[in-house]
Design an enzyme around this catalytic site. Structure first.
Site: not given
Ligand code: FAD
Ligand code: SF4
Length: 508
Positions: A440
């Protein structure tokens, strides 16, 4: 409806749209679908490949190879080297997460108002409105009885004996079958990760998804963001392909995660004293319990049980966690015949974890090969919380009938019995002795009203720039003490609506 899955070397691919969204995870998919529902043209640019559930890997190794960002090899640079786990795939980290759904607690908004000048209202009401809608759209429910499994049932029993509140947790899963495989993608397509709902909806509404396309930089003219550019990258060979450029008529939305968004903005020449600062996390670890009866921790909902009873004091959330045998094997210490002997206990192990509501902060910078460099160390107060969480898990194991626990703390015996818990309670607070993990993540492009200590305003708009919005975990300016996906998705939807409002009123 267009999905462009990368191009080998050849002429540059050039697209344009009202909005380009970088990243298709919790934040990116939600702002993209909000914009598409409002009639805007949207291009999502995603670094990773598109994988449908039937095409997910069947092993933990395959999951790390095909779905994780850099094989899960990003780590903290600080006193301890702890892995930072994120996905690189269409749908982002929601593809590999456990789908636990928790509403943003009220104290979080109060803290943002106090520390960041973000008024509680209308933020809290808008988040609640979107979380209502998301829970319906993503079929939030607890695991059905047949999918609970002993790894989730035992802690319910232990917590009840110890007298603290806990429950089966609500997840974005429709009719979980309890395969315990969320971390390498839900092959049964029950988990409602972004690649099975909002990203396809953007396509159906006329949008475009460009995958295998890591964005190198945000294009700017003066103080306006005008698009993004980069080179396609093959997900298996890792070979570079053609150049792509996506021009945005209205705004560039960066939603590449708490590590990649600050790094991308830094290499695009965006300057802010707060950029890359205030990185935070909920570091966690696991404690195994050894039971006489078979537990089979690889069956049942991956994370079907949780307790928030200790969110304020000592500052941890407790959860169960199902992981496959190969990951258990990697976690058990020892070697040779001794390790094989320890592995024989596999079917009798239960595994529960905690997420620490840590106050320590770190930094993110853009490193070699565009890999984010995260400097982060837990201070002593956070390590005390971290250790206290482990002791709570151990107590719960013993209350549920465990004969021993495996603390996994360097310097302590491999197994501890119920009379030896003081060894854990008094373990040194040096982070190097613990097997921590960060999943997280928060901060790096934090929101707030003061440009001196925040990158974005409370609508995700980067201070001092037009047409540049951040919409992911990097904007969150504090820990939450709960799983973050629900908060990230709601904020992204609010900011998407705000962009649509600005469009209809003629403001960019
Ligand atoms: C193992 C695990 C279990 C979890 N379980 C939970 C849960 O049960 N409940 C919960 O609420 N949260 C959970 N989380 C946390 C939650 O999944 C994340 O907080 C959330 O997905 C983050 O969202 P985000 O949009 O910030 O990033 P992400 O969902 O990580 O999305 C970012 C995206 O940007 C892309 N990206 C990165 N750099 C670039 C670039 N230069 N160009 C183009 N694309 C790019 C990546 O490939 C990725 O697809 C968990 C996390 C993990 C690792
Ligand atoms: S436990 Fe299995 S069926 Fe349930 S959501 Fe996770 S991967 Fe899908």
């Amino acid at each position: 409806m267009t999905h462009l899955a990368g191009q080998p070397r050849g002429p540059e691919v050039v697209l344009d749209a009202d909005y380009v969204v970088v990243g298709s995870g919790a934040g990116g998919a939600n702002i993209a679908v909000t914009l598409a529902r409002g009639g805007a043209s949207v291009v999502i640019v995603e670094a990773g490949p598109w994988r449908d559930p039937h095409d997910y890997p069947s092993s933990a190794y395959g999951g790390m190879r095909d779905l994780f960002d850099e094989w899960g090899s990003t780590f903290t640079r600080g006193r301890a080297i702890w892995p930072i786990v994120q996905a690189r795939v269409v749908g982002g980290t929601t593809v590999i997460n456990s789908a636990i759904c928790v509403r943003t607690p009220g104290d979080v908004f109060a803290r943002w108002e106090r520390e960041r000048g973000i008024p509680i209202q209308p933020m809290a009401d808008a988040v609640a409105r979107h979380q209502d809608a998301l829970e319906a759209e993503l079929c939030v429910e607890v695991a059905p009885p047949g999918a609970v499994g002993r790894n989730n049932a035992l802690p319910l029993q232990g917590a009840s004996i110890l007298g603290y509140e806990s429950a089966l947790c609500r997840r974005y899963v429709k009719a979980c079958v309890g395969s315990g495989q969320c971390l390498s993608g839900c092959v049964a397509a029950r988990k409602q990760s972004m690649n099975v709902n909002f990203v396809p909806e953007v396509l159906r509404r006329g949008g475009t998804v460009v995958s295998n396309a890591p964005v190198k930089r945000v294009l700017t003219e003066g103080t306006r963001a005008t698009g993004v550019t980069g080179w396609f990258k093959h997900p298996e060979s890792r070979k570079w392909g053609a150049k792509f450029t996506v021009r945005a008529r209205r705004a560039v939305v960066v939603a590449a995660s708490a590590t990649h968004s600050p790094a991308l903005l830094q290499r695009s020449g965006i300057r802010s004293p707060a950029l890359g600062a205030d990185f935070r996390a909920h570091p966690g670890t696991a404690v195994f319990g050894c039971y006489d009866d078979v537990v089979d921790l690889n069956t049942g909902a991956t994370q079907g049980w949780a307790s928030m009873a200790f969110r304020d004091d000592p500052g941890v959330k407790l959860e169960s966690l199902a992981i496959p045998a190969e990951l258990v094997a990697g976690r058990l210490s020892g070697g040779g015949a001794q390790w094989m002997e320890r592995l024989r206990d596999y079917r009798h192990l239960a595994l529960w974890v905690h997420a620490t509501r840590a106050e320590s902060t770190g930094t993110v910078t853009n490193g070699w090969g565009d890999r984010p460099v995260v400097r982060y160390t837990l201070d002593t107060a956070d390590m005390a919380r971290f250790r206290a969480g482990m002791v709570l898990i151990a107590r719960t194991h013993f209350a549920a009938g465990a004969k021993a626990v495996l603390p996994g703390i360097h310097g302590l015996p491999y197994r501890l019995g119920p009379d030896e818990l003081c060894r854990m309670e008094n373990a040194p607070l040096d982070p190097r002795l613990y097997v921590g993990i960060l999943s997280h993540l928060f901060g790096g492009c934090t929101m707030g009203t003061n440009p001196a200590n925040s990158v974005c305003d409370p609508w995700g708009r980067v201070h001092g720039w037009s047409g540049l919005v951040v919409a992911d975990a990097s904007t969150i300016p504090s820990n939450l003490g709960v799983n973050p996906q629900h908060t990230i998705m709601a904020l992204a939807r609010i900011w998407g609506e705000r962009l649509l409002d600005a469009r209809s009123s003629g403001i960019a």
